[in-house]
Design a protein around this motif. Structure first.
Motif, mmCIF file in Angstrom:
data_model
loop_
_atom_site.group_PDB
_atom_site.id
_atom_site.type_symbol
_atom_site.label_atom_id
_atom_site.label_comp_id
_atom_site.label_asym_id
_atom_site.label_seq_id
_atom_site.Cartn_x
_atom_site.Cartn_y
_atom_site.Cartn_z
ATOM 1 N N TYR A 80 0.282 9.404 3.191
ATOM 2 C CA TYR A 80 1.643 9.771 3.582
ATOM 3 C C TYR A 80 2.375 8.513 3.996
ATOM 4 C CZ TYR A 80 5.603 11.691 6.078
ATOM 5 O OH TYR A 80 6.879 11.969 6.495
ATOM 6 N N HIS A 81 3.549 8.293 3.392
ATOM 7 C CA HIS A 81 4.318 7.091 3.699
ATOM 8 C C HIS A 81 5.676 7.489 4.234
ATOM 9 C CE1 HIS A 81 5.864 3.031 3.477
ATOM 10 N NE2 HIS A 81 6.904 3.463 2.795
ATOM 11 N N ASN A 82 6.070 6.818 5.300
ATOM 12 C CA ASN A 82 7.373 7.040 5.912
ATOM 13 C C ASN A 82 7.792 5.710 6.535
ATOM 14 O OD1 ASN A 82 9.313 7.756 8.110
ATOM 15 N ND2 ASN A 82 8.939 9.838 7.370
ATOM 16 N N ASN A 83 9.045 5.369 6.418
ATOM 17 C CA ASN A 83 9.509 4.082 6.945
ATOM 18 C C ASN A 83 9.253 3.921 8.431
ATOM 19 O OD1 ASN A 83 10.404 3.271 4.441
ATOM 20 N ND2 ASN A 83 12.495 3.999 4.751
ATOM 21 N N ALA A 84 9.064 5.033 9.134
ATOM 22 C CA ALA A 84 8.788 4.966 10.570
ATOM 23 C C ALA A 84 7.337 4.590 10.860
ATOM 24 C CB ALA A 84 9.109 6.310 11.216
ATOM 25 N N LEU A 85 6.481 4.670 9.864
ATOM 26 C CA LEU A 85 5.062 4.366 10.033
ATOM 27 C C LEU A 85 4.784 3.044 9.334
ATOM 28 C CD1 LEU A 85 3.724 7.954 9.258
ATOM 29 C CD2 LEU A 85 4.174 6.966 11.515
ATOM 30 N N LYS A 86 4.746 1.970 10.104
ATOM 31 C CA LYS A 86 4.758 0.623 9.544
ATOM 32 C C LYS A 86 3.396 0.130 9.080
ATOM 33 C CE LYS A 86 9.157 0.161 10.575
ATOM 34 N NZ LYS A 86 10.197 0.174 9.521
ATOM 35 N N ARG A 87 2.315 0.671 9.600
ATOM 36 C CA ARG A 87 0.995 0.090 9.358
ATOM 37 C C ARG A 87 0.100 0.970 8.492
ATOM 38 N NH1 ARG A 87 -0.378 -4.066 12.295
ATOM 39 N NH2 ARG A 87 -2.584 -3.503 12.420
ATOM 40 N N VAL A 88 0.706 1.848 7.709
ATOM 41 C CA VAL A 88 -0.063 2.762 6.862
ATOM 42 C C VAL A 88 -0.654 2.016 5.677
ATOM 43 C CG1 VAL A 88 0.073 4.820 5.416
ATOM 44 C CG2 VAL A 88 1.372 4.720 7.543
ATOM 45 N N VAL A 89 -1.923 2.293 5.383
ATOM 46 C CA VAL A 89 -2.546 1.689 4.203
ATOM 47 C C VAL A 89 -2.028 2.385 2.950
ATOM 48 C CG1 VAL A 89 -4.622 1.052 5.494
ATOM 49 C CG2 VAL A 89 -4.535 3.232 4.263
ATOM 50 N N LYS A 90 -2.114 1.714 1.814
ATOM 51 C CA LYS A 90 -1.533 2.239 0.578
ATOM 52 C C LYS A 90 -2.567 2.835 -0.380
ATOM 53 C CE LYS A 90 2.449 0.931 1.974
ATOM 54 N NZ LYS A 90 3.176 -0.235 1.492
ATOM 55 N N MET A 91 -3.849 2.728 -0.071
ATOM 56 C CA MET A 91 -4.863 3.174 -1.032
ATOM 57 C C MET A 91 -5.069 4.686 -0.957
ATOM 58 S SD MET A 91 -7.995 1.275 0.876
ATOM 59 C CE MET A 91 -8.193 1.326 2.655
ATOM 60 N N PRO A 92 -5.274 5.329 -2.126
ATOM 61 C CA PRO A 92 -5.517 6.773 -2.140
ATOM 62 C C PRO A 92 -6.920 7.115 -1.655
ATOM 63 C CG PRO A 92 -5.666 5.885 -4.352
ATOM 64 C CD PRO A 92 -5.230 4.755 -3.474
ATOM 65 N N LEU A 93 -7.123 8.400 -1.415
ATOM 66 C CA LEU A 93 -8.403 8.932 -0.954
ATOM 67 C C LEU A 93 -9.050 9.702 -2.100
ATOM 68 C CD1 LEU A 93 -9.857 9.221 1.941
ATOM 69 C CD2 LEU A 93 -8.898 11.515 1.939
ATOM 70 N N ILE A 94 -10.373 9.562 -2.268
ATOM 71 C CA ILE A 94 -11.118 10.267 -3.311
ATOM 72 C C ILE A 94 -11.685 11.566 -2.758
ATOM 73 C CG2 ILE A 94 -13.121 10.220 -4.849
ATOM 74 C CD1 ILE A 94 -12.945 7.160 -4.794
#
Length: 349
Positions: free
Chosen positions: A195-209
């Motif tokens: 889940y990506h949101n501009n308010a969450l600055k440190r989210v990783v970008k890799m998907p989950l299997i």
């Protein structure tokens, strides 16, 4: 008159222009049905020949609702909806849940109790490799691809790190990415996006299997019975993938795109699943334990920035509401964690 093209129709691509003409002339929906499992060539030819004239339905393995003949609906974390489900879902203990996880979701295994589990999955894998994989230009070595599938099964419920998958399989990172895409396209696995949101600055970008059929994953990893699986090192990972696949299938079976994400940031804080719809973000933690305690929801507060208008520079339309949270596990009943979150028995999803 209805016309049905059964399995193997994927190879008769010369029929598609005639189907197009029939559809354009009759204007009726549902005259033509094409069924089968070979999706790779099909999608290219359908996209070219029947764009705007075709609906695609993805049929995965059986869900619990289908196996136990119980009502099915997309999972919602709302407590009132969950309470309504208590009267239509049957309670199941740990042994029954892991028997279900081990057995998997293939219809034939439930249609005929005499079918040998190991023989069935061995034949399924052999057929999959020979029919769907061998003819793909990206896969030159069936055994190497089989080994790759096994490595991916061992990573179920974990984030994708292409370099690690490539190193373990003895292939390049670009090849690992292509092969993982093949597994996703053929619905062996699902790749859950963060889940990506501009308010969450440190989210990783890799998907989950997540392996969509836990029985297939158990076969690939040589688990011999449900008891060994339940007591083994991957017990929790299989439990997570089982919960994910049930929620995922319930959305697909209702004709809806699963609005499912996950959260992981650079501080190693994780939320196993997020359901995002209608401007509401509902966190879900998955724990095999019957009584995981309030620590199970400790990471839910990382989502708080998405609720604040000032985080988005005053653009109030971008803020998100945090909905009711779930801790899905082996609890005996539906119970509150606090005023906002609930322990949810896995058989209730």
């Amino acid at each position: 008159m209805a016309f049905l093209v059964c399995r193997g129709g994927w190879y008769a691509t010369e029929l598609l222009p005639y189907i197009k003409m029939g559809v354009d002339c009759s204007k009726r929906k549902g005259d033509f049905w094409i069924t089968g499992s070979q999706v790779f060539r099909l999608m290219k030819n359908v996209s070219e020949s029947l764009a705007g004239r075709v609906g695609i339905v993805n049929l995965l393995g059986l869900s619990d609702a289908e196996i136990y003949q119980e009502p099915s609906e997309p999972y919602q974390t709302d407590a009132a909806r969950l309470m309504n489900r208590l009267s239509v879902r049957s309670r199941k203990g740990l042994n029954e849940i892991y028997y279900r996880i081990f057995k998997g979701s293939m219809p034939e295994l439930y249609a005929d109790e005499n079918v040998d589990w190991e023989t069935y999955y061995r034949s399924y894998v052999d057929t999959y490799l020979q029919r769907d994989i061998r003819d793909l230009a990206q896969v030159a070595d069936e055994m190497q691809f089989y080994n790759f599938m096994t490595i991916v099964a061992a990573q179920t419920s974990k984030p994708v790190v292409y370099e690690e998958l490539a190193s373990a399989a003895g292939i390049s990172a670009p090849t690992a990415k292509k092969w993982l895409s093949i597994l996703a396209s053929s619905h062996i696995i699902a790749l859950v996006q963060p889940y990506h949101n501009n308010a969450l600055k440190r989210v990783v970008k890799m998907p989950l299997i997540h392996f969509l059929d836990t029985g297939l994953a158990a076969y690939l990893l040589k688990w011999g019975n449900p008891e060994a699986l339940e007591k083994g090192a991957m017990s929790g990972a299989f439990f997570e993938s089982y919960v994910f696949s049930e929620i995922y299938k319930n959305y697909l079976n209702a004709g809806k795109e699963p609005p499912i994400y996950y959260y992981r940031d650079k501080d190693q804080k994780e939320i196993d699943l997020l359901i995002y719809q209608n401007g509401i973000l509902s966190p879900i933690e998955i724990k095999k334990s019957a009584s995981p305690g309030k620590t199970a929801i400790k990471n839910f507060n990382v989502l708080e920035p998405v609720t604040r208008e000032e985080t988005f520079g005053g653009l109030g339309a971008l803020k998100v509401e945090i909905g009711t949270g779930s801790v899905v596990g082996m609890a005996n009943d539906l119970l509150p964690v606090d005023e906002k979150n609930w322990y949810v028995p896995v058989w209730l999803i």
